[in-house]
Design a protein around this motif. Structure first.
Motif, PDB file in Angstrom:
ATOM      1  N   THR A 113     -14.996  -4.207  -0.678  1.00 35.48           N
ATOM      2  CA  THR A 113     -13.618  -4.507  -1.238  1.00 35.48           C
ATOM      3  C   THR A 113     -12.663  -3.434  -0.726  1.00 35.48           C
ATOM      4  O   THR A 113     -13.045  -2.414   0.015  1.00 35.48           O
ATOM      5  N   LYS A 114     -11.238  -3.816  -1.139  1.00 30.49           N
ATOM      6  CA  LYS A 114     -10.333  -2.942  -0.639  1.00 30.49           C
ATOM      7  C   LYS A 114     -10.506  -1.527  -1.184  1.00 30.49           C
ATOM      8  O   LYS A 114     -10.056  -0.540  -0.663  1.00 30.49           O
ATOM      9  N   LEU A 149     -11.793   1.329   1.043  1.00 30.04           N
ATOM     10  CA  LEU A 149     -11.153   1.830   2.023  1.00 30.04           C
ATOM     11  C   LEU A 149     -10.544   3.193   1.475  1.00 30.04           C
ATOM     12  O   LEU A 149     -10.305   3.585   0.419  1.00 30.04           O
ATOM     13  N   CYS A 172      -4.902   2.202   4.950  1.00 31.95           N
ATOM     14  CA  CYS A 172      -6.056   0.968   4.625  1.00 31.95           C
ATOM     15  C   CYS A 172      -6.060   0.636   3.468  1.00 31.95           C
ATOM     16  O   CYS A 172      -6.222  -0.365   2.734  1.00 31.95           O
ATOM     17  N   ALA A 173      -6.168   1.626   2.548  1.00 39.33           N
ATOM     18  CA  ALA A 173      -6.518   1.487   0.879  1.00 39.33           C
ATOM     19  C   ALA A 173      -5.181   1.086   0.330  1.00 39.33           C
ATOM     20  O   ALA A 173      -5.366   0.469  -0.794  1.00 39.33           O
ATOM     21  N   GLY A 220      -4.919  -5.317   2.999  1.00 37.63           N
ATOM     22  CA  GLY A 220      -6.103  -4.515   2.886  1.00 37.63           C
ATOM     23  C   GLY A 220      -7.210  -5.464   2.181  1.00 37.63           C
ATOM     24  O   GLY A 220      -8.356  -5.357   2.756  1.00 37.63           O
ATOM     25  N   SER A 221      -6.811  -6.323   1.156  1.00 34.21           N
ATOM     26  CA  SER A 221      -8.121  -7.022   0.613  1.00 34.21           C
ATOM     27  C   SER A 221      -8.544  -8.019   1.781  1.00 34.21           C
ATOM     28  O   SER A 221      -9.677  -8.682   1.428  1.00 34.21           O
ATOM     29  N   LEU A 228      -9.619  -5.650   5.305  1.00 35.70           N
ATOM     30  CA  LEU A 228     -10.795  -4.874   4.864  1.00 35.70           C
ATOM     31  C   LEU A 228     -11.024  -3.824   6.146  1.00 35.70           C
ATOM     32  O   LEU A 228     -12.110  -3.561   6.317  1.00 35.70           O
ATOM     33  N   ASN A 270      -2.284  -3.024  -4.954  1.00 36.80           N
ATOM     34  CA  ASN A 270      -2.448  -1.652  -5.251  1.00 36.80           C
ATOM     35  C   ASN A 270      -2.065  -1.383  -6.693  1.00 36.80           C
ATOM     36  O   ASN A 270      -1.133  -0.980  -7.399  1.00 36.80           O
TER      37      ASN A 270
END
Length: 496
Positions: A285-286, A289, A293-294, A299-300, A303, A425
């Motif tokens: 999953t995100k 990361l 990237c996180a 991101g989701s 990945l 986020n």
């Protein structure tokens, strides 16, 4: 793993055939299992696949079972007879590795190789086989891509895949050949220009991307799958098979810890259908990361891009993908924002980015504005403070006039909270809304934003309470708050 060349950039350091290589009987059994599993296509590669004397038999078995068979070869062993045999066995496409002009290609691979490729392509076309080319890009050949482009067109090649050379095997011993991250936008530009010209079908490999405007246009071509990058296929829609029958998500990843099983020990379907296998990809999953990237808006979905790029370039499969064009753009934007010191301008830019749904940019502008908040000059007495409990705080009520410090921070926090939520986020969204509530404890927008963030983070009960509190403060008359209240209730299976 056997090969008749000793290429300087060979990621597998291929030399001689290994004693654990699948026998013909084992390989034919595997071919049947591949067909039974419903695989659409397979690419045979090496080393040099034509070193296997039984290759036409394997191709014939796969093709007869409805599997499209492609092959990547260095081309040295292809004469007219071999080309005809491949055609009769049912091969679909033969891609030949070519890495530059004659001088550069031969210096990377073997003297005389380029001339043999010219003949091989001629033989394959004469036999009626689709011919493609594969180029591994490095510092050794990047500057000759334009010249190679014309060479391939002159040879009559219709499809061309370009991929990033990664420090594995022989290539790892030549660090001076390894391209820096900054080459990625230039590769994408080259692919885009080549696509516009329309003389050859160019395909950037999965290790080249992601989410620049030009890259997304290229990937949405029908021949590229018709959609933007949607994450690595490994373990989800594809897998790799090593010469000894080891099964792993991708043949580029050679670390033993990624091997999921071996077809000599258990059936292919059992390996593929084991819910505990390929967990590094299937369960990623995100949240796994790190770095930019996180917090990336993609991101989701992405990945982190190509896993092997992260392993070889950064040392960890969950590391920041420094070779992602969007990642490079994020880092570049942050560096530029460090030069900006006008809080109001930054906040206005954040709001404008929000309006065009560029949430990542909006979040960064708001973040920079908040970093400067403690130093920005404000005329507190001349400012008109907002009433507590006022509604959505990201619109134009703050524009113009003199801003008070608290109201300015609230605006920037509201923008950042919303932008981070839209980027996925949720922890950053939570933090922004909590800070906003420190300024205005009864702000309905911050209450709602915090509630949504907590819901996404798994604390739905507390999240729902906060959204209900925001709704109550507005006498249940704010359409946005009521929409989100009903959304969370539905997610929690409550009546709306």
């Amino acid at each position: 793993m056997g090969c008749n060349m000793r290429c300087g950039h060979c990621g597998s350091s291929c030399e001689n055939r290994l004693p654990d290589e699948l026998t013909t009987e084992e390989a034919l059994s595997l071919a049947d299992q591949i067909a039974d599993l419903g695989l659409s296509w397979i690419t045979l590669s090496g080393g040099e696949p034509l070193i296997r004397e039984d290759l036409p038999i394997l191709v014939q078995r796969l093709a007869s079972r409805g599997v499209i068979v492609n092959m990547i070869t260095n081309g040295w062993l292809i004469d007219l007879e071999v080309a005809q045999t491949l055609k009769e066995s049912g091969i679909s496409t033969v891609a030949i590795s070519i890495d530059g002009t004659e001088e550069i290609h031969d210096s990377i691979r073997m003297a005389g190789s380029f001339k043999r490729i010219e003949k091989a392509i001629s033989h394959l076309k004469h036999a009626g086989i689709n011919v493609g080319a594969v180029t591994t890009i490095s510092n050794k050949n990047f500057d000759c891509l334009r010249e190679l482009h014309q060479i391939l067109i002159d040879m009559g090649v219709k499809s061309w895949q370009v991929q990033l050379g990664q420090p594995m095997g022989n290539f790892k011993e030549r660090p001076q050949w390894v391209s820096a991250p900054g080459v990625i936008p230039a590769i994408i530009d080259f692919c885009y220009e080549t696509w516009l010209e329309g003389q050859i079908n160019i395909r950037p490999a999965d290790c080249i991307g992601y989410y620049s405007e030009k890259e997304m246009i290229i990937r949405q071509k029908p021949e590229m799958g018709g959609s933007i990058w949607n994450g690595c296929n490994a373990g989800l829609r594809s897998f790799g098979i090593l010469q000894n029958g080891d099964i792993l998500g991708c043949t580029s990843i050679r670390e033993k810890s990624f091997v999921e099983g071996n077809i000599k020990n258990e059936p292919l379907a059992q390996i593929w259908n084991n819910p505990d296998n390929f967990s590094w990809r299937r369960k990623m999953t995100k949240a796994d990361l790190v770095g930019d990237c996180a917090i990336c808006a993609y991101g989701s979905r992405c990945l982190g891009g190509c896993p092997n790029v992260r392993i070889t370039m950064s040392g960890d499969i969950n590391s920041d993908n420094l070779y992602c064009s969007y990642n490079l753009a994020i880092k570049g934007l942050r560096e530029r924002l460090l030069q900006e010191t006008d809080c109001k301008w930054l906040t206005v830019q954040a709001e404008q980015a929000l309006r065009v749904k560029d949430f990542q940019t909006s979040a960064f502008f708001a973040e920079r504005a908040l970093e400067l908040a403690g130093e920005a000059p404000f005329n507190e007495k001349a400012a008109t403070p907002l009433p507590e409990g006022s509604g959505s705080g990201i619109h134009s009520r703050y524009s113009g006039g003199v801003w008070g410090r608290a109201s300015f921070k609230k605006k920037a926090l509201a923008i950042k909270g919303f932008a981070e939520f839209m980027c996925g986020n949720y922890s950053l969204c939570e933090a922004a809304n909590r800070k906003a509530l420190e300024l205005y404890p009864n702000d309905t927008y911050a209450l709602k934003g915090l509630g949504l963030a907590l819901h996404k983070l798994g604390d739905s009960e507390q999240g729902l309470k906060l959204i209900e509190e925001a709704a109550k403060l507005t006498n249940y008359a704010d359409a946005d708050i009521m929409h989100d209240l009903n959304y969370v209730r539905q997610e929690m299976k409550f009546p709306t």
